[in-house]
Design an enzyme around this catalytic site. Structure first.
Site, PDB file in Angstrom:
ATOM      1  CE1 TYR A  68      -3.995  -2.106   0.128  1.00  0.00           C
ATOM      2  CE2 TYR A  68      -2.756  -3.282   1.474  1.00  0.00           C
ATOM      3  CZ  TYR A  68      -3.787  -3.056   0.737  1.00  0.00           C
ATOM      4  OH  TYR A  68      -4.498  -3.986   0.717  1.00  0.00           O
ATOM      5  CG  HIS A  73      -5.285   5.554   3.604  1.00  0.00           C
ATOM      6  ND1 HIS A  73      -6.131   6.604   4.040  1.00  0.00           N
ATOM      7  CD2 HIS A  73      -6.382   4.908   2.953  1.00  0.00           C
ATOM      8  CE1 HIS A  73      -7.383   6.663   3.923  1.00  0.00           C
ATOM      9  NE2 HIS A  73      -7.621   5.524   3.263  1.00  0.00           N
ATOM     10  CE1 TYR A 123      -4.567  -5.122   3.872  1.00  0.00           C
ATOM     11  CE2 TYR A 123      -6.034  -6.644   4.877  1.00  0.00           C
ATOM     12  CZ  TYR A 123      -4.857  -6.178   3.960  1.00  0.00           C
ATOM     13  OH  TYR A 123      -4.194  -7.123   3.443  1.00  0.00           O
ATOM     14  CG  ASN A 172     -14.303   3.334   5.073  1.00  0.00           C
ATOM     15  OD1 ASN A 172     -15.440   3.712   5.175  1.00  0.00           O
ATOM     16  ND2 ASN A 172     -13.786   2.822   3.987  1.00  0.00           N
TER      17      ASN A 172
END
Length: 192
Positions: A68, A73, A123, A172
């Protein structure tokens, strides 16, 4: 106090099999200190002001792993959650060397105030699992949880400090944290 919210520790998340609420971890004993001279000041023994050193939980949100790296992020210059925790860790000499509650943590102090640094290793959408469990285990009051994360609606380089929370918005990670703190939102947030 810099932040004022609920003063009681966070109850464990629903569905938790072990109840840590009654247990104050030995690394963070509750310390009461009195300050003041001959009755000058607030309440406490000797008329001094009562200061309580309860721990702070500083949490940086991000997605773990090199897979990632480069996402919103976790961009090198915008990996705000993990990057901020790494910088605090380095500056204050707090080593992040323990995995607990699905998070990489480090325990230390900043100006004699006990601090727990955390980088959830789940996550982003599941980061609340770590935050809720760590807060319950270490007896961290809601007002002492500082969440650091990226905010898509802010322009690059803009900081926004929310001392008492608010809505979870569309993030989220924040929604997950709110869920695992029993829908309580009154914790401070640093949005970058």
């Amino acid at each position: 106090m810099l932040f004022s919210a609920l003063s009681s520790p966070i109850p464990p998340p629903s569905g938790t099999l072990i109840n840590f609420r009654r247990r104050q971890h030995r690394l963070f004993p509750r310390v009461r200190a009195c300050a003041g001279v001959n009755g000058a000041g607030g309440v406490g023994e000797g008329g001094g002001e009562v200061v309580e050193y309860t721990p702070w939980l500083l949490v940086g949100l991000g997605n773990p792993g090199s897979k990632y790296h480069g996402t919103r992020h976790n961009l090198c210059y915008l990996q705000v959650g993990f990057e901020m925790i790494d910088k605090i860790s380095k500056r204050e000499g707090i080593v992040l060397n323990t995995i607990q509650s699905k998070a990489l943590i480090g325990i230390g102090s900043i100006s004699e105030v006990p601090v727990l640094l955390a980088k959830p290793q789940a996550y982003m959408s599941y980061s609340g699992e770590s935050v809720g469990t760590l807060a319950a285990y270490y007896g961290v009051p809601l007002r002492h949880i500082l969440l650091v994360y990226d905010e898509m609606s802010l322009a690059n380089g803009v900081l926004k400090l929310q001392p008492r929370g608010g809505q979870g918005g569309h993030h989220n990670g924040v929604k997950s944290v709110i869920t695992h703190l029993n829908e309580r939102r009154q914790f401070p947030r640093l949005c970058i």
